[in-house]
Scaffold this motif. Structure first.
Motif, short mmCIF file in Angstrom:
data_model
loop_
_atom_site.label_atom_id
_atom_site.label_comp_id
_atom_site.label_asym_id
_atom_site.label_seq_id
_atom_site.Cartn_x
_atom_site.Cartn_y
_atom_site.Cartn_z
N ALA A 1 0.83 -1.21 0.00
CA ALA A 1 0.00 0.00 0.00
C ALA A 1 0.87 1.26 0.00
CB ALA A 1 -0.93 0.00 1.21
N THR A 2 1.93 1.26 0.81
CA THR A 2 2.83 2.41 0.88
C THR A 2 3.49 2.66 -0.46
OG1 THR A 2 3.23 2.00 3.23
CG2 THR A 2 4.86 3.34 2.07
N THR A 3 3.94 1.59 -1.11
CA THR A 3 4.60 1.72 -2.42
C THR A 3 3.64 2.27 -3.47
OG1 THR A 3 6.08 -0.11 -1.86
CG2 THR A 3 5.87 0.45 -4.19
N ILE A 4 2.43 1.74 -3.49
CA ILE A 4 1.44 2.19 -4.48
C ILE A 4 1.06 3.65 -4.25
CG2 ILE A 4 -0.97 1.89 -5.23
CD1 ILE A 4 -0.50 -1.18 -4.73
N VAL A 5 0.76 4.01 -3.01
CA VAL A 5 0.36 5.39 -2.72
C VAL A 5 1.53 6.35 -2.95
CG1 VAL A 5 -0.43 6.97 -0.90
CG2 VAL A 5 -1.52 4.74 -1.19
N ALA A 6 2.75 5.94 -2.61
CA ALA A 6 3.93 6.78 -2.87
C ALA A 6 4.08 7.04 -4.36
CB ALA A 6 5.19 6.13 -2.31
N GLY A 7 3.76 6.05 -5.17
CA GLY A 7 3.81 6.23 -6.62
C GLY A 7 2.84 7.30 -7.08
#
Length: 199
Positions: free
Chosen positions: A57-63
């Motif tokens: 989730a963190t990786t996707i939202v950071a993107g």
């Protein structure tokens, strides 16, 4: 990462990151093989699920965050965001529970009275250096001062971002959101000056 997601394996406790490192090393640092092996490991170990979900989730939202900021800096339209005005921002959230079309209309009218619509560079998201973030349009000069110092310490692109924030701080009114101090054209001109300068 959630440090509580551990599994006792023999005499040791292993986090998702340490499991990932072990699997990556075992795969001869072959990224594709390591990814597949780590997915299998996560599926077998429910204690790692929460960490895996959080990392994904963190990786996707950071993107999305980086994508939005890049578009905003280029001047692309990413839409608008409705945010509470200062009058209600510090109060309990206004909760609308519409029951009918008339109630929906009344709720929307009430929301418009207590919200401002931000667009363009006002939507540039700023990290404060302490794990928090805020939209440029909602920030006050005091909030920007801490963020500016954080960006200045990071490197050339971040130094330019810090210079941009410094210009905004210098031209804004204390204790007021940026969207009430500066218009988008002024912020855009400051951004262009800062990002075209030497480091």
């Amino acid at each position: 990462m959630n440090a509580t997601a551990r599994r006792v394996t023999g005499a040791r406790s292993e986090s998702i990151r340490s499991a990932g490192q072990r699997i990556y090393d075992d795969a001869g640092r072959n990224s594709e093989a390591a990814i597949e092996a780590l997915i299998l490991e996560i599926r077998k170990r429910p204690a790692l699920h929460e960490d895996a979900f959080r990392i994904a989730a963190t990786t996707i939202v950071a993107g999305f965050h980086h994508q939005d900021n890049a578009k905003v800096k280029r001047g692309d339209d990413i839409g608008t965001v409705h945010v509470p005005t200062a009058e209600v921002a510090n109060d309990a959230p206004v909760v609308f529970t519409p029951q009918s079309a008339a109630s929906v209309k009344a709720s929307n009218a009430a929301f418009k009275r207590f919200a401002v619509t931000l667009t363009g560079l006002y939507l540039f998201k700023i990290k404060d250096g302490n794990g928090g973030e805020f939209l440029l349009g909602q920030a006050t000069p005091d909030q920007l001062r801490a963020a500016e110092a954080h960006y200045r310490a990071q490197g050339s692109t971040m130094v330019r971002t810090a210079r941009w924030l410094e210009k905004i701080i210098a031209c804004s009114r204390d204790n007021m959101p940026i969207h009430q101090s500066l218009n988008l054209k002024e912020i855009e001109r400051m951004k262009d000056d800062a990002f075209n300068s030497e480091v």
